[in-house]
Scaffold this motif. Structure first.
Motif, short mmCIF file in Angstrom:
data_model
loop_
_atom_site.label_atom_id
_atom_site.label_comp_id
_atom_site.label_asym_id
_atom_site.label_seq_id
_atom_site.Cartn_x
_atom_site.Cartn_y
_atom_site.Cartn_z
N TYR A 89 0.85 -1.19 0.00
CA TYR A 89 0.00 0.00 0.00
C TYR A 89 0.89 1.24 0.00
O TYR A 89 2.09 1.16 0.30
CB TYR A 89 -0.95 -0.01 1.21
CG TYR A 89 -2.00 -1.09 1.11
CD1 TYR A 89 -3.16 -0.88 0.38
CD2 TYR A 89 -1.81 -2.32 1.73
CE1 TYR A 89 -4.12 -1.88 0.27
CE2 TYR A 89 -2.77 -3.32 1.62
CZ TYR A 89 -3.92 -3.09 0.89
OH TYR A 89 -4.86 -4.08 0.78
N CYS A 90 0.31 2.37 -0.29
CA CYS A 90 1.06 3.61 -0.44
C CYS A 90 1.82 3.99 0.83
O CYS A 90 1.21 4.13 1.90
CB CYS A 90 0.12 4.73 -0.86
SG CYS A 90 0.94 6.33 -1.06
N ALA A 91 3.10 4.18 0.70
CA ALA A 91 3.95 4.56 1.85
C ALA A 91 3.54 5.92 2.41
O ALA A 91 3.44 6.10 3.63
CB ALA A 91 5.41 4.56 1.43
N PHE A 92 3.29 6.88 1.54
CA PHE A 92 2.85 8.20 2.00
C PHE A 92 1.48 8.10 2.67
O PHE A 92 1.23 8.73 3.70
CB PHE A 92 2.80 9.20 0.83
CG PHE A 92 2.43 10.59 1.25
CD1 PHE A 92 3.38 11.44 1.79
CD2 PHE A 92 1.14 11.06 1.11
CE1 PHE A 92 3.05 12.73 2.18
CE2 PHE A 92 0.79 12.34 1.50
CZ PHE A 92 1.74 13.18 2.04
N ALA A 95 1.88 6.93 6.10
CA ALA A 95 2.42 8.01 6.93
C ALA A 95 1.30 8.96 7.37
O ALA A 95 1.38 9.57 8.43
CB ALA A 95 3.50 8.79 6.16
N GLN A 96 0.25 9.04 6.55
CA GLN A 96 -0.90 9.88 6.88
C GLN A 96 -1.94 9.11 7.69
O GLN A 96 -2.95 9.68 8.09
CB GLN A 96 -1.54 10.44 5.60
CG GLN A 96 -0.58 11.18 4.69
CD GLN A 96 0.18 12.28 5.40
OE1 GLN A 96 -0.42 13.13 6.04
NE2 GLN A 96 1.49 12.25 5.31
N GLY A 132 11.30 11.03 7.58
CA GLY A 132 10.21 11.35 8.51
C GLY A 132 8.95 10.57 8.19
O GLY A 132 8.26 10.07 9.09
N PHE A 133 8.63 10.46 6.90
CA PHE A 133 7.44 9.71 6.51
C PHE A 133 7.59 8.23 6.79
O PHE A 133 6.61 7.56 7.15
CB PHE A 133 7.10 9.96 5.03
CG PHE A 133 6.60 11.35 4.75
CD1 PHE A 133 5.65 11.96 5.56
CD2 PHE A 133 7.10 12.07 3.67
CE1 PHE A 133 5.19 13.25 5.30
CE2 PHE A 133 6.64 13.35 3.40
CZ PHE A 133 5.68 13.95 4.22
N ILE A 134 8.79 7.69 6.64
CA ILE A 134 9.01 6.27 6.96
C ILE A 134 8.76 6.03 8.44
O ILE A 134 8.10 5.05 8.81
CB ILE A 134 10.42 5.81 6.53
CG1 ILE A 134 10.49 5.72 5.00
CG2 ILE A 134 10.77 4.47 7.17
CD1 ILE A 134 11.88 5.43 4.46
N ASN A 140 2.36 3.77 12.08
CA ASN A 140 0.95 3.56 11.75
C ASN A 140 0.68 2.14 11.26
O ASN A 140 -0.35 1.56 11.58
CB ASN A 140 0.51 4.58 10.68
CG ASN A 140 0.46 5.98 11.22
OD1 ASN A 140 0.34 6.22 12.42
ND2 ASN A 140 0.57 6.96 10.33
N TYR A 141 1.61 1.59 10.50
CA TYR A 141 1.45 0.23 10.00
C TYR A 141 1.47 -0.77 11.16
O TYR A 141 0.67 -1.71 11.20
CB TYR A 141 2.54 -0.09 8.98
CG TYR A 141 2.37 -1.41 8.29
CD1 TYR A 141 1.31 -1.61 7.40
CD2 TYR A 141 3.26 -2.46 8.49
CE1 TYR A 141 1.15 -2.83 6.74
CE2 TYR A 141 3.11 -3.67 7.83
CZ TYR A 141 2.06 -3.85 6.96
OH TYR A 141 1.90 -5.06 6.32
N LYS A 142 2.36 -0.54 12.09
CA LYS A 142 2.44 -1.42 13.27
C LYS A 142 1.13 -1.37 14.06
O LYS A 142 0.61 -2.41 14.47
CB LYS A 142 3.62 -1.00 14.15
CG LYS A 142 3.82 -1.88 15.35
CD LYS A 142 5.02 -1.45 16.16
CE LYS A 142 5.17 -2.32 17.39
NZ LYS A 142 6.26 -1.89 18.24
#
Length: 151
Positions: A89-92, A95-96, A132-134, A140-142
């Motif tokens: 899925y989209c990494a950005f 991050a959001q 920063g986004f990573i 958020n993924y966790k």
């Protein structure tokens, strides 16, 4: 103003796809994981390469396609090494705080990890603060994975 509208549109798209995303850990379409693209090729050729249905492998609830037998073998030996971050899925988007679909040709390989983005415009935003986004996306993924475990 244009940027705000673009971000709002991205968020709305992300929210509408979030329910679909919750069902599947890996971003996939009828063409397979990552729309049927060979994830090993991102590392070996630094480009998006469509997989071949003759070289497929089922992993983590998705069918993965590869452009060669060698790439399929490499993935089978170490899928976590080649699988995209955040299930493709989209990494950005992560991050959001949400899961969004991706386009296979909009990618980055950073520190040996594959990151995909929703589209070129989103990737431009992503490149403004990748580290920063990573950090945000990882967090958020966790959290999202923990929620799925609890259900």
């Amino acid at each position: 103003m244009k940027k705000a509208i673009m971000i709002l549109t991205f968020l709305v798209l992300g929210l509408t796809t979030a329910l679909k995303a919750q069902e599947k850990e890996i971003f996939q379409t009828e063409d397979g994981a990552i729309k049927g693209y060979d994830v090993v090729a991102y590392f070996k050729e630094n480009k998006a390469v469509k997989g071949n249905k003759d070289f497929s492998y089922d992993w983590n609830g998705a069918k993965w396609y590869f452009s060669s037998k060698e790439n399929m073998k490499a993935f089978k030996a170490s899928p976590d090494k080649y699988a995209p971050q955040y299930g493709g899925y989209c990494a950005f988007g992560y991050a959001q705080g949400h899961a969004s679909p991706t386009e296979p040709d909009v990618f980055s390989v950073i520190d040996g990890k594959l990151y995909l983005n929703y589209n070129q415009k989103v990737q431009q935003m992503w490149t403004k603060d990748i580290p920063g986004f990573i950090i945000k996306a990882d967090k958020n993924y966790k959290v999202e994975k923990e929620k799925k475990k609890d259900n």
